[in-house]
Design an enzyme around this catalytic site. Structure first.
Site, PDB file in Angstrom:
ATOM      1  N   THR A 172       0.861  -1.192   0.000  1.00 17.64           N
ATOM      2  CA  THR A 172       0.000   0.000   0.000  1.00 17.64           C
ATOM      3  C   THR A 172       0.896   1.240   0.000  1.00 17.64           C
ATOM      4  O   THR A 172       2.013   1.188   0.513  1.00 17.64           O
ATOM      5  CB  THR A 172      -0.867  -0.040   1.278  1.00 17.64           C
ATOM      6  OG1 THR A 172      -1.867  -1.046   1.099  1.00 17.64           O
ATOM      7  CG2 THR A 172      -1.555   1.289   1.587  1.00 17.64           C
ATOM      8  N   ARG A 200     -15.295  -5.437  -0.013  1.00 14.87           N
ATOM      9  CA  ARG A 200     -14.540  -5.108   1.215  1.00 14.87           C
ATOM     10  C   ARG A 200     -13.810  -3.772   1.056  1.00 14.87           C
ATOM     11  O   ARG A 200     -13.150  -3.518   0.076  1.00 14.87           O
ATOM     12  CB  ARG A 200     -13.524  -6.217   1.493  1.00 14.87           C
ATOM     13  CG  ARG A 200     -12.674  -6.001   2.761  1.00 14.87           C
ATOM     14  CD  ARG A 200     -11.306  -5.445   2.445  1.00 14.87           C
ATOM     15  NE  ARG A 200     -10.433  -5.414   3.625  1.00 14.87           N
ATOM     16  CZ  ARG A 200      -9.276  -4.739   3.657  1.00 14.87           C
ATOM     17  NH1 ARG A 200      -8.876  -4.055   2.615  1.00 14.87           N
ATOM     18  NH2 ARG A 200      -8.551  -4.744   4.741  1.00 14.87           N
ATOM     19  N   GLY A 202     -11.018  -1.383   3.188  1.00 10.60           N
ATOM     20  CA  GLY A 202     -10.112  -1.367   4.334  1.00 10.60           C
ATOM     21  C   GLY A 202     -10.073   0.007   4.960  1.00 10.60           C
ATOM     22  O   GLY A 202     -11.003   0.808   4.831  1.00 10.60           O
ATOM     23  N   ASP A 203      -8.973   0.287   5.619  1.00 11.81           N
ATOM     24  CA  ASP A 203      -8.819   1.569   6.313  1.00 11.81           C
ATOM     25  C   ASP A 203      -8.410   2.712   5.380  1.00 11.81           C
ATOM     26  O   ASP A 203      -8.646   3.881   5.683  1.00 11.81           O
ATOM     27  CB  ASP A 203      -7.733   1.440   7.389  1.00 11.81           C
ATOM     28  CG  ASP A 203      -6.401   1.012   6.776  1.00 11.81           C
ATOM     29  OD1 ASP A 203      -6.337  -0.088   6.191  1.00 11.81           O
ATOM     30  OD2 ASP A 203      -5.429   1.793   6.846  1.00 11.81           O
ATOM     31  N   THR A 223      -0.698   2.080   7.086  1.00 12.30           N
ATOM     32  CA  THR A 223      -0.678   0.858   6.283  1.00 12.30           C
ATOM     33  C   THR A 223      -0.630  -0.327   7.236  1.00 12.30           C
ATOM     34  O   THR A 223      -0.156  -0.196   8.360  1.00 12.30           O
ATOM     35  CB  THR A 223       0.538   0.847   5.336  1.00 12.30           C
ATOM     36  OG1 THR A 223       0.671  -0.465   4.765  1.00 12.30           O
ATOM     37  CG2 THR A 223       1.847   1.214   6.025  1.00 12.30           C
ATOM     38  N   GLY A 224      -1.136  -1.460   6.771  1.00 12.85           N
ATOM     39  CA  GLY A 224      -1.094  -2.642   7.625  1.00 12.85           C
ATOM     40  C   GLY A 224      -2.435  -3.342   7.686  1.00 12.85           C
ATOM     41  O   GLY A 224      -3.233  -3.252   6.735  1.00 12.85           O
TER      42      GLY A 224
HETATM   43  N1  ASP Z   1      -4.301  -1.266   5.029  1.00 12.10           N
HETATM   44  C1  ASP Z   1      -4.522  -1.850   3.729  1.00 12.10           C
HETATM   45  C2  ASP Z   1      -5.897  -2.474   3.681  1.00 12.10           C
HETATM   46  O1  ASP Z   1      -6.281  -3.113   4.629  1.00 12.10           O
HETATM   47  C3  ASP Z   1      -3.505  -2.882   3.359  1.00 12.10           C
HETATM   48  C4  ASP Z   1      -2.058  -2.509   3.558  1.00 12.10           C
HETATM   49  O2  ASP Z   1      -1.748  -1.467   4.088  1.00 12.10           O
HETATM   50  O3  ASP Z   1      -1.200  -3.309   3.132  1.00 12.10           O
HETATM   51  O4  ASP Z   1      -6.562  -2.385   2.682  1.00 12.10           O
END
Ligand code: ASP
Length: 301
Positions: A172, A200, A202-203, A223-224
């Site tokens: 990301t 879906r 994400g954040d 990220t994460g």
């Molecule tokens: N946070 C991102 C998500 O859940 C993924 C990532 O940061 O690798 O979509």
């Protein structure tokens, strides 16, 4: 797992990340190089008189166009083998924000997020509504296949062969910037988690979770583990540590630690304050980053 962090002081500056994760050692230089190119492009905008928001957008666009990152071209594929992008942008002076989720056929979702911000009516558009908005605003739709790389296909095939485990793609991208007058901006862009269910989010497209910019505290891009970051509102957590008097580096470190302790969530984030204090932290094995500012450059993973 240890939390690694670092930081310094530069004004103006652009700081970018290329995703928390575990990049294999032979690909690490490629990620660092990409981050460096992105931070330079962002800083170039600042030097030309652009705003912090322009700088963040320019930096994220470079990362979206590089296939080694999980954003724009080369994004991780969902359960049906499709690209489904999430992106957001925020300006710290007036808290203007724009975001898109589950956008499937545009090369640079961060530019669509900018258009949402500029329009100012709503903050977040998703799915067909996001697509309609982008078309109405003159963005060119591309064949969804044009955004799919061989690596992304191979990663999905491996994910399926492994029975759908290890769905975290990494890669990301995000950027934060402060201009010479102390105005902040932040942005994040992603394909999300590998093999995610259709629909879906994400954040990354959620203000206060994946992205935050507020000139009264800081600009943050996270990220994460997206589900964990959403539950905690990780960007706001980092900002609240800063408001409570912690240094930039401590705020970044404490937020990542809290996600780990409270939800066993792995994450990374970058942060900058109006004074040009910047920091990054990660609880993962790698998170590529680069910072370019008036005082010089730094990059790593
Ligand atoms: N946070 C991102 C998500 O859940 C993924 C990532 O940061 O690798 O979509």
């Amino acid at each position: 797992m240890n939390v690694e962090s670092g930081g310094g002081l530069l004004l103006p500056l652009v700081l970018v990340h290329g995703g928390a994760g575990n990049v294999p050692s032979e690909r690490r230089e490629l990620h660092v190089e990409g981050c460096r190119a992105a931070a330079r492009a962002g800083y170039q905008r600042l030097s030309e008189g652009g705003s912090a928001l322009d700088a963040v957008q320019a930096a994220v666009k470079v990362l979206e166009d590089l296939p080694q990152f999980n954003a724009g071209t080369g994004a991780a594929l969902n359960a049906e083998g499709q690209v489904s992008h999430d992106a957001s942008l925020m300006r710290g002076s007036d808290l203007a924000a724009g975001a898109v989720g589950a956008l499937m056929s545009f090369r640079n979702p961060i530019e669509v997020a900018r258009a949402v911000l500029e329009e100012g009516r709503h903050v977040l558009y998703v799915g067909p509504g996001a697509r309609a908005f982008a078309i109405e605003r003159g963005f060119t739709e591309v064949e969804a296949e044009a955004l799919v790389t061989e690596e992304a296909r191979a990663a999905l095939a491996k994910f399926r062969a492994d029975g759908g485990s290890g769905g975290w793609a990494g890669g990301t991208v995000g950027a934060v910037a402060v201009d010479a007058t102390g105005q902040l901006a932040a942005g994040t862009s992603t394909g999300g988690t590998l093999g995610k269910r259709v629909g879906r989010l994400g954040d990354s497209p959620i203000i206060g979770a994946g992205t935050l910019a507020d000139d009264s505290s800081c600009a943050v891009s996270c990220t994460g583990d997206g589900e964990a970051i959403l539950k905690l509102g990780l960007s706001q957590v980092a900002a609240s540590y800063l408001r409570a008097g912690e240094s930039a580096e401590q705020a970044a470190r404490l937020a990542v630690t809290r996600l780990q302790e409270r939800l066993q969530g792995a994450s990374g984030l970058i942060l900058v304050t109006p004074q040009g204090r910047f920091a990054w932290a990660r609880s993962t094995a790698t998170m590529s980053f680069a910072v370019v500012g008036a005082g010089g450059e730094q990059a790593g993973i």
